[in-house]
Write a protein that holds these residues in place. Structure first.
Motif, mmCIF file in Angstrom:
data_model
loop_
_atom_site.group_PDB
_atom_site.id
_atom_site.type_symbol
_atom_site.label_atom_id
_atom_site.label_comp_id
_atom_site.label_asym_id
_atom_site.label_seq_id
_atom_site.Cartn_x
_atom_site.Cartn_y
_atom_site.Cartn_z
ATOM 1 N N VAL A 115 0.858 -0.567 0.317
ATOM 2 C CA VAL A 115 -0.137 0.030 0.185
ATOM 3 C C VAL A 115 0.913 1.291 0.301
ATOM 4 O O VAL A 115 0.566 2.182 -0.673
ATOM 5 N N ALA A 116 1.976 1.005 0.832
ATOM 6 C CA ALA A 116 2.414 2.688 0.698
ATOM 7 C C ALA A 116 3.149 2.898 -0.201
ATOM 8 O O ALA A 116 4.036 3.751 -1.028
ATOM 9 N N LYS A 117 3.881 1.790 -0.725
ATOM 10 C CA LYS A 117 4.701 1.648 -2.481
ATOM 11 C C LYS A 117 4.170 2.458 -3.278
ATOM 12 O O LYS A 117 4.168 3.121 -3.837
ATOM 13 N N LEU A 118 2.338 1.348 -3.196
ATOM 14 C CA LEU A 118 1.475 1.871 -4.398
ATOM 15 C C LEU A 118 1.796 3.420 -4.245
ATOM 16 O O LEU A 118 1.161 4.263 -5.099
ATOM 17 N N ILE A 119 1.131 4.687 -3.130
ATOM 18 C CA ILE A 119 0.613 5.618 -2.738
ATOM 19 C C ILE A 119 1.616 5.948 -3.548
ATOM 20 O O ILE A 119 2.031 7.339 -4.274
ATOM 21 N N ALA A 120 3.020 5.643 -3.168
ATOM 22 C CA ALA A 120 3.929 6.274 -3.494
ATOM 23 C C ALA A 120 4.816 7.096 -4.961
ATOM 24 O O ALA A 120 4.790 7.678 -5.015
ATOM 25 N N SER A 121 3.508 6.134 -5.330
ATOM 26 C CA SER A 121 3.836 5.751 -6.999
ATOM 27 C C SER A 121 3.157 6.894 -7.484
ATOM 28 O O SER A 121 3.617 7.356 -8.238
ATOM 29 N N THR A 146 -1.118 4.708 7.439
ATOM 30 C CA THR A 146 0.009 6.409 6.840
ATOM 31 C C THR A 146 1.191 6.136 7.937
ATOM 32 O O THR A 146 1.898 6.813 6.857
ATOM 33 N N HIS A 147 1.481 5.621 8.255
ATOM 34 C CA HIS A 147 3.055 5.808 9.034
ATOM 35 C C HIS A 147 3.778 4.797 7.918
ATOM 36 O O HIS A 147 4.740 5.870 8.458
ATOM 37 N N ALA A 148 3.574 3.603 7.485
ATOM 38 C CA ALA A 148 4.185 3.354 6.771
ATOM 39 C C ALA A 148 4.861 4.580 5.534
ATOM 40 O O ALA A 148 5.568 4.748 4.601
ATOM 41 N N VAL A 149 3.612 4.643 5.064
ATOM 42 C CA VAL A 149 3.413 6.063 3.588
ATOM 43 C C VAL A 149 4.332 7.061 4.194
ATOM 44 O O VAL A 149 4.882 7.081 3.238
ATOM 45 N N ALA A 150 4.188 7.527 5.350
ATOM 46 C CA ALA A 150 4.617 8.452 5.883
ATOM 47 C C ALA A 150 6.083 8.785 5.894
ATOM 48 O O ALA A 150 7.473 9.192 5.522
ATOM 49 N N ILE A 151 6.662 6.860 6.036
ATOM 50 C CA ILE A 151 7.939 7.031 6.639
ATOM 51 C C ILE A 151 8.593 6.810 4.504
ATOM 52 O O ILE A 151 9.966 7.264 3.966
ATOM 53 N N MET A 185 11.153 12.142 -0.384
ATOM 54 C CA MET A 185 11.542 13.660 -0.331
ATOM 55 C C MET A 185 12.795 14.441 -0.137
ATOM 56 O O MET A 185 13.979 14.802 -0.773
ATOM 57 N N ASN A 186 13.589 13.231 0.920
ATOM 58 C CA ASN A 186 14.754 13.111 1.494
ATOM 59 C C ASN A 186 15.787 12.744 -0.289
ATOM 60 O O ASN A 186 17.137 13.780 -0.249
ATOM 61 N N ASN A 187 15.477 12.000 -0.216
ATOM 62 C CA ASN A 187 16.163 12.242 -2.082
ATOM 63 C C ASN A 187 16.462 13.365 -2.572
ATOM 64 O O ASN A 187 17.174 12.969 -3.640
ATOM 65 N N HIS A 188 15.371 12.843 -3.207
ATOM 66 C CA HIS A 188 14.849 14.757 -3.560
ATOM 67 C C HIS A 188 15.578 15.997 -3.655
ATOM 68 O O HIS A 188 16.240 16.342 -4.111
ATOM 69 N N LYS A 189 15.646 16.005 -1.999
ATOM 70 C CA LYS A 189 16.140 17.037 -1.739
ATOM 71 C C LYS A 189 18.335 17.463 -2.015
ATOM 72 O O LYS A 189 18.971 18.065 -2.020
ATOM 73 N N ARG A 190 18.404 15.873 -1.908
ATOM 74 C CA ARG A 190 19.395 15.585 -2.052
ATOM 75 C C ARG A 190 20.080 15.089 -3.307
ATOM 76 O O ARG A 190 21.218 15.477 -3.656
#
Length: 118
Positions: free
Chosen positions: A74-80, A100-105, A111-116
């Motif tokens: 579910v977290a992977k799907l939402i992140a996609s 939701t906790h897994a999605v947030a992580i 987001m951290n990867n985009h910033k880097r």
């Protein structure tokens, strides 16, 4: 995130651990960090929701990892569907936020990867 009072539809403002509207309707933030905006009179009993024993049993069951594969999918799907310009996610009626906790992580990592890489 702006919340709206489910009773009078006015904006809710957070004051310490309570959301409150101009008509003085109040919704407390639970110690786990979520806020339940369902008015008690909309529930079907005088003691709606899960009692302490039910909540603890659910936490124990979910903590045992039986749904980890589903939660990760579910977290992977939402992140996609994630787009940096639309990074708001609202969890409605989802208990204490197990998924939701897994999605947030996952989204935090993205987001951290985009910033880097920027």
């Amino acid at each position: 995130m702006a919340y709206q009072c489910p009773l009078c539809h006015q904006p809710l403002a957070l004051n310490v651990r309570t959301y409150k509207c101009a008509d003085n309707h109040q919704f407390d933030v639970a110690k786990e960090g979520y806020v339940n905006l369902m008015p008690a009179h909309h529930k079907r009993s005088k003691d709606p929701g899960d009692n302490k024993e039910m909540t603890m049993a659910r936490r124990e069951f979910l903590g045992a990892g039986y749904y980890d594969t589903l939660r990760n999918h579910v977290a992977k799907l939402i992140a996609s569907y994630y787009q940096e310009s639309a990074a708001t996610l609202l969890d409605i009626g989802c208990g204490e936020g197990y998924y939701t906790h897994a999605v947030a992580i996952r989204l935090t990592r993205i987001m951290n990867n985009h910033k880097r890489s920027a």
